[in-house]
Design a protein around this motif. Structure first.
Motif, PDB file in Angstrom:
ATOM      1  N   ARG A 120      -4.526  -9.907 -12.617  1.00  0.00           N
ATOM      2  CA  ARG A 120      -4.499  -9.271 -11.299  1.00  0.00           C
ATOM      3  C   ARG A 120      -4.979 -10.238 -10.230  1.00  0.00           C
ATOM      4  NH1 ARG A 120      -6.525  -5.881  -7.644  1.00  0.00           N
ATOM      5  NH2 ARG A 120      -4.879  -4.468  -7.060  1.00  0.00           N
ATOM      6  N   VAL A 304      -9.968  -2.619 -12.179  1.00  0.00           N
ATOM      7  CA  VAL A 304      -9.525  -2.862 -10.798  1.00  0.00           C
ATOM      8  C   VAL A 304     -10.584  -2.362  -9.806  1.00  0.00           C
ATOM      9  CG1 VAL A 304      -7.746  -2.362  -9.069  1.00  0.00           C
ATOM     10  CG2 VAL A 304      -7.089  -2.824 -11.433  1.00  0.00           C
ATOM     11  N   ILE A 317      -9.563 -10.462   0.763  1.00  0.00           N
ATOM     12  CA  ILE A 317      -8.759 -10.858  -0.400  1.00  0.00           C
ATOM     13  C   ILE A 317      -7.426 -11.387   0.110  1.00  0.00           C
ATOM     14  CG2 ILE A 317      -7.843 -10.175  -2.631  1.00  0.00           C
ATOM     15  CD1 ILE A 317      -9.556  -7.858  -2.713  1.00  0.00           C
ATOM     16  N   PHE A 341      -3.160 -11.580   4.288  1.00  0.00           N
ATOM     17  CA  PHE A 341      -4.223 -10.594   4.097  1.00  0.00           C
ATOM     18  C   PHE A 341      -3.703  -9.575   3.090  1.00  0.00           C
ATOM     19  CE2 PHE A 341      -6.276  -6.646   6.115  1.00  0.00           C
ATOM     20  CZ  PHE A 341      -7.392  -6.733   5.298  1.00  0.00           C
ATOM     21  N   SER A 342      -4.456  -9.350   2.000  1.00  0.00           N
ATOM     22  CA  SER A 342      -3.899  -8.565   0.898  1.00  0.00           C
ATOM     23  C   SER A 342      -3.467  -7.164   1.326  1.00  0.00           C
ATOM     24  CB  SER A 342      -4.906  -8.465  -0.249  1.00  0.00           C
ATOM     25  OG  SER A 342      -6.019  -7.702   0.145  1.00  0.00           O
ATOM     26  N   LEU A 343      -4.269  -6.554   2.202  1.00  0.00           N
ATOM     27  CA  LEU A 343      -3.961  -5.191   2.611  1.00  0.00           C
ATOM     28  C   LEU A 343      -2.647  -5.131   3.381  1.00  0.00           C
ATOM     29  CD1 LEU A 343      -5.516  -2.677   2.080  1.00  0.00           C
ATOM     30  CD2 LEU A 343      -6.643  -2.905   4.280  1.00  0.00           C
ATOM     31  N   PHE A 346       0.227  -5.772   0.809  1.00  0.00           N
ATOM     32  CA  PHE A 346       0.541  -4.618  -0.047  1.00  0.00           C
ATOM     33  C   PHE A 346       1.262  -3.524   0.734  1.00  0.00           C
ATOM     34  CE2 PHE A 346      -2.965  -6.070  -2.968  1.00  0.00           C
ATOM     35  CZ  PHE A 346      -2.136  -6.290  -4.053  1.00  0.00           C
ATOM     36  N   LEU A 349       4.811  -4.806   1.561  1.00  0.00           N
ATOM     37  CA  LEU A 349       5.579  -4.845   0.313  1.00  0.00           C
ATOM     38  C   LEU A 349       6.040  -3.437  -0.074  1.00  0.00           C
ATOM     39  CD1 LEU A 349       6.492  -6.537  -2.183  1.00  0.00           C
ATOM     40  CD2 LEU A 349       4.353  -5.869  -3.266  1.00  0.00           C
ATOM     41  N   SER A 350       5.111  -2.486  -0.012  1.00  0.00           N
ATOM     42  CA  SER A 350       5.465  -1.140  -0.450  1.00  0.00           C
ATOM     43  C   SER A 350       6.491  -0.511   0.493  1.00  0.00           C
ATOM     44  CB  SER A 350       4.196  -0.303  -0.622  1.00  0.00           C
ATOM     45  OG  SER A 350       4.206   0.833   0.187  1.00  0.00           O
ATOM     46  N   GLU A 353       9.863  -2.064  -0.316  1.00  0.00           N
ATOM     47  CA  GLU A 353      10.367  -1.473  -1.563  1.00  0.00           C
ATOM     48  C   GLU A 353      10.946  -0.087  -1.317  1.00  0.00           C
ATOM     49  OE1 GLU A 353       6.940  -1.762  -4.023  1.00  0.00           O
ATOM     50  OE2 GLU A 353       7.529  -3.705  -4.865  1.00  0.00           O
ATOM     51  N   LYS A 354      10.272   0.642  -0.456  1.00  0.00           N
ATOM     52  CA  LYS A 354      10.706   1.990  -0.122  1.00  0.00           C
ATOM     53  C   LYS A 354      12.106   1.984   0.492  1.00  0.00           C
ATOM     54  CE  LYS A 354       8.424   5.785   2.321  1.00  0.00           C
ATOM     55  NZ  LYS A 354       7.272   6.044   3.192  1.00  0.00           N
ATOM     56  N   LYS A 436      12.873   2.537   7.846  1.00  0.00           N
ATOM     57  CA  LYS A 436      13.894   2.991   8.786  1.00  0.00           C
ATOM     58  C   LYS A 436      14.594   1.794   9.421  1.00  0.00           C
ATOM     59  CE  LYS A 436      14.492   5.920  12.799  1.00  0.00           C
ATOM     60  NZ  LYS A 436      13.832   6.461  13.975  1.00  0.00           N
TER      61      LYS A 436
ATOM     62  N   GLU B  67      10.992  11.303  -3.155  1.00  0.00           N
ATOM     63  CA  GLU B  67      10.263  10.203  -3.803  1.00  0.00           C
ATOM     64  C   GLU B  67       9.182  10.654  -4.763  1.00  0.00           C
ATOM     65  OE1 GLU B  67       8.862   7.164  -1.166  1.00  0.00           O
ATOM     66  OE2 GLU B  67      10.441   7.726   0.230  1.00  0.00           O
ATOM     67  N   ASP B 109      14.733  10.301   8.652  1.00  0.00           N
ATOM     68  CA  ASP B 109      14.975   9.537   7.425  1.00  0.00           C
ATOM     69  C   ASP B 109      15.035  10.439   6.200  1.00  0.00           C
ATOM     70  OD1 ASP B 109      14.943   7.283   8.889  1.00  0.00           O
ATOM     71  OD2 ASP B 109      12.854   6.771   8.436  1.00  0.00           O
ATOM     72  N   LEU B 221      -6.795   2.609  -4.880  1.00  0.00           N
ATOM     73  CA  LEU B 221      -7.335   1.608  -5.800  1.00  0.00           C
ATOM     74  C   LEU B 221      -6.386   0.410  -5.875  1.00  0.00           C
ATOM     75  CD1 LEU B 221      -9.426   0.933  -8.050  1.00  0.00           C
ATOM     76  CD2 LEU B 221      -7.868   2.071  -9.643  1.00  0.00           C
ATOM     77  N   MET B 223      -5.384  -1.415  -3.577  1.00  0.00           N
ATOM     78  CA  MET B 223      -4.598  -1.621  -2.354  1.00  0.00           C
ATOM     79  C   MET B 223      -5.513  -1.622  -1.130  1.00  0.00           C
ATOM     80  SD  MET B 223      -1.371   0.787  -3.313  1.00  0.00           S
ATOM     81  CE  MET B 223      -0.259   0.233  -2.022  1.00  0.00           C
ATOM     82  N   GLY B 224      -6.745  -2.017  -1.341  1.00  0.00           N
ATOM     83  CA  GLY B 224      -7.688  -2.082  -0.221  1.00  0.00           C
ATOM     84  C   GLY B 224      -8.775  -1.024  -0.295  1.00  0.00           C
ATOM     85  N   TYR B 227     -12.167  -1.571   1.338  1.00  0.00           N
ATOM     86  CA  TYR B 227     -12.319  -1.442   2.793  1.00  0.00           C
ATOM     87  C   TYR B 227     -12.643  -0.003   3.162  1.00  0.00           C
ATOM     88  CZ  TYR B 227     -10.258  -6.070   3.118  1.00  0.00           C
ATOM     89  OH  TYR B 227     -10.020  -7.399   2.980  1.00  0.00           O
ATOM     90  N   GLU B 262       0.982  -1.004  -9.837  1.00  0.00           N
ATOM     91  CA  GLU B 262       0.256  -1.154 -11.105  1.00  0.00           C
ATOM     92  C   GLU B 262       0.029   0.174 -11.805  1.00  0.00           C
ATOM     93  OE1 GLU B 262      -3.152  -4.300 -10.622  1.00  0.00           O
ATOM     94  OE2 GLU B 262      -2.711  -3.269  -8.769  1.00  0.00           O
TER      95      GLU B 262
END
Lengths: 441, 318
Positions: A120, A304, A317, A341-343, A346, A349-350, A353-354, A436, B67, B109, B221, B223-224, B227, B262
């Motif tokens: 990870r 995690v 991160i 920046f990881s947040l 992510f 990315l999500s 993907e959507k 969209k 979804e 959408d 979890l 995904m931040g 924070y 994950e």
């Protein structure tokens, strides 16, 4: 750490300057800020040195077990909340092996434990230790089992037995591995402390009757010459675990109480209560958790969580900069960039993907800053985006000639087009608008 | 004998109380009104303060399910095709304290349903279950403005919790909320100062503080989460130290856990996915509780049952 005034009181007050500070008070202030060492004063009495060294000891003792390059460090924490600075020594997780198993079954279980691992964000997540339980109540069998485990793994070992005789046999056989002895309680502490002292191993002290009783037992064990102590509350509920852990952490780091300034062990057991206690201990001050069993589906979120809680809040991160294919892109797919920046990564990315739209996602090194922060700090510029574009080799992968820019920084579109030679398309301001936006292109 | 001092904080502030749902006594049709907030110390530390209202679990219901992950579909079965049946399953079978209906279908959408149809769905859910209701729109301001106006009116005496207002879009939703004495969710993006700012904007606009529940964004979890965890701890500490604009209950939506890759992929067999994803949401929810959440919006009944047991264990006897 004592205050400058407390230190000053114990200094010779000669203002001789041999410590390289003009006055004893100045020297005391430097010590209080960890900028000078007590030993720099040539006139400090042995007695004063001992007093100061003791009061300067960390509020929670650093206790280590294991050997070689597999040493687990527990304790030495200074904060109540991770945002105040950070938590330093991540909770260690151990799985138990019973000495009621035969040697081949032990070897199998040890191997299985060693094989549970998750990769990870550049870290390998896996169990940190193996606990051997003296279920047989037989000293000879416990010793054999400890030897069998030690032969099969270089992970640190926890020896679990209430019998001083068993403990002596097993710990003596593998003392070179410096196992954690678990341990002493109200009935066996004299003999158990003798074993720990003899073999120089850290000792877990268990007392379920509350913190006063535990502190008393700890005092007895300490007076027999044991310094490396680990606490076990024998907590029956999550309430007990949370409250006792919180009190111990707070009186140790915020008050001057030193009687319970040691790392905390949680013997979680099995099933749902075990994983819940493990999760709680990870957030609230547990140093090591023992599980009888833990499926991978439960271990993964636990690991995690630990990674999340123990990150340094001052260091975001970061994701490795470069190009990431999303939704199987090909030569005609466009490039979309964001920061590392990881947040941010992510979220973007999500959302891509959507959309199910194929995209080459370019992650620009902004030292872990989000889009607007990086832009304001000059870390997200047409030049930095272009440098990343070139280094990533994405120009060979995408022939679309297009790059999608976050809507928040659309003002650098013109210069980005100049720098990259690509057509710049302004994307949505918020990541949530990406599906969209991409679908409607 | 050694006596361990109990490090009890003397906080000057406490969290305010918000009531959700209205019974016949107040003109509503709920059989129960629930109170949330009122803590006087950090979460679950009974030596430090009291927590008179245990945290509440709101079961998530979507009015459009393009979804929905397979394990959730299999837990609810056919019920996921109808918000009314879905809400009933949450209450009757899985013991949800609250129903959280997300009117995602009004998004262009998604099904692009009219605000009128969406309000009709809320009405049917209100008739079908008698617990308090949280209503979310689709997140598109213009759409939600109309939806919330209609929803506010059809449920005028029900004391809904309406989500959410943010600093760039709060007036229309706040107006719809105030019109019929509903409660509102003030949303901010992982920042204690922004969290405070939206509460100030809302109260300046006229929303009463006892009608505000704040959502500082619960990142899932992996995904931040860290924070969110720290922002919530900081919000709670500031509230107890006396910052009035942060003394409102906290709501956390843990359904986003199901978006974590994950949690839901690379595992052979559907049971593996269900188990890991369930624990992914459970872990997210437990972190939210330990950091100060008063209300959890949850997607998985299995995860919600585990979290309920954890809450009992955290608040039970000694």
């Amino acid at each position: 750490m004592p205050t400058a005034i407390e230190i000053f009181k114990l200094l010779p007050k000669k203002n001789c300057g041999k410590c390289n500070y003009p006055t004893c008070l100045a020297f005391a202030m430097q010590i209080a800020n960890s900028k000078a060492k007590l030993q720099d004063c040539p006139f400090l009495s042995e007695e004063a040195l001992a007093v100061l060294a003791a009061s300067a000891a960390p509020p929670i003792r650093l206790v280590k077990f294991g050997s070689g390059n597999k040493v687990i460090e527990m304790g030495d924490e200074t904060e109540l909340y991770r945002h105040e600075k950070r938590f330093f020594h991540p909770t260690a997780y151990a799985l138990t092996v019973s000495d009621a198993l035969d040697d081949s079954a032990i070897a199998q279980k040890v191997e299985r434990i060693a094989n549970i691992k998750f990769e990870r964000v550049g870290q390998e997540l896996r169990f940190d230790a193996i606990a051997v339980k003296n279920d047989s109540s037989d000293a000879k069998r416990f010793k054999e089992a400890a030897e069998a485990v030690a032969a099969k793994t270089d992970l640190p070992i926890v020896l679990v037995s209430r019998s001083p005789e068993s403990m002596k046999a097993a710990a003596g056989a593998i003392s070179i591995r410096r196992p954690l002895l678990f341990g002493a309680n109200a009935t066996n502490h004299v003999q158990m402390a003798a074993v720990a002292k003899d073999l120089n191993c850290p000792l877990v002290v268990s007392e379920g009757k509350g913190l006063d009783a535990l502190a008393n037992l700890v005092q007895l064990v300490k007076s027999s010459g044991i310094e490396d102590i680990v606490l076990d509350f024998e907590a029956g509920s999550m309430k007990q675990l949370l409250e006792r852990s919180s009190i111990v952490r707070k009186v140790s780091v915020k008050k001057t109480f030193r009687g319970l300034g040691y790392p905390i062990l949680v013997d979680a057991g099995s099933g749902e209560p075990a994983i819940l206690k493990g999760l709680l201990a990870t957030m609230k001050y547990g140093s090591i958790v023992l599980f009888d069993e833990l499926s991978e589906a439960r271990a993964h979120p636990l690991f995690v969580l630990r990674q999340n809680i123990y990150t340094d809040p001052q260091v975001p991160i970061q994701v490795k900069p470069g190009v990431y294919p999303v939704n199987a892109p090909n030569e005609s797919s466009a490039v979309l960039f964001t920061t590392n920046f990881s947040l941010t990564y992510f979220t973007v990315l999500s959302d891509i993907e959507k959309s199910k739209v194929p995209i080459w996602l370019l992650v620009v090194d902004t030292e872990g800053l989000s889009v607007m922060t990086a832009f304001s700090a000059g870390k997200l510029t047409p030049e930095s985006v272009n440098a990343c574009l070139e280094a990533s080799g994405v120009k060979e992968k995408s022939k679309s000639g297009e790059i999608i820019i976050p809507g928040m920084v659309s003002r650098m579109s013109g210069k980005l087009a100049e720098a990259t030679g690509l057509k710049v398309i302004v994307g949505p301001k918020e990541s949530s608008g990406i599906p969209k936006f991409l679908k409607s292109r | 004998m050694v006596e361990v001092p109990i490090p009890k904080e003397k906080w000057s502030g406490k969290i305010g109380e918000v009531t959700l749902g209205a019974t016949a006594e107040n003109g509503g049709t709920r059989t129960i009104a629930l109170r949330t907030g009122s803590e006087t110390g950090m979460p679950f530390l009974s030596y430090e303060g009291v927590m008179p209202n245990r945290p509440l679990i709101a079961g998530e219901v979507l009015d459009s399910i393009s979804e929905l992950p397979a394990p959730i579909r299999s837990e609810f079965g056919e019920a996921v095709n109808d918000p009314v049946a879905w809400a009933r399953a949450w209450v009757d079978k899985f013991g949800a304290d609250i129903i959280c209906i997300k009117l995602v279908s009004t998004s262009p959408d998604e099904a692009n349903r009219s605000p009128h149809e969406a309000a009709e769905t809320v009405k049917r859910v209100l008739e079908a279950v008698k617990v308090p209701i949280i209503v979310y729109g689709c997140g598109i301001e213009e759409r939600d403005a109309k939806t919330f106006e209609l929803v506010s009116n059809i449920a005028s005496k029900e004391r809904l919790l309406i989500g959410h207002a943010e600093d760039t879009a709060y007036k229309s939703i706040a107006a719809a909320t105030m019109a019929n004495h509903h409660a509102i969710i003030s949303f901010s993006n992982l920042d204690i100062n922004l969290a405070k700012q939206i509460n100030i904007l809302l109260t300046d606009f006229g929303v009463k503080k006892d009608a505000i529940v704040m959502d500082p964004l619960m990142a899932a979890l992996g995904m931040g989460l860290e924070y969110s965890y720290s922002v919530m701890e900081r919000i709670r500490l500031a509230a107890f130290m006396g910052d009035g604009m942060l003394q409102v209950p906290l709501i956390c939506d843990t359904s986003a856990s199901w978006k974590a890759k994950e949690a839901t992929e690379d595992i052979p067999g559907p049971d593996g996915i269900a188990e890991r994803a369930t624990w992914w949401e459970t872990t997210t929810a437990l972190a939210a509780l330990i950091a100060g959440a008063d209300i959890l919006i949850m997607r998985s009944p299995r995860a919600s049952a585990i979290v309920r047991r954890a809450m009992e264990d955290l608040t039970g006897g000694d």
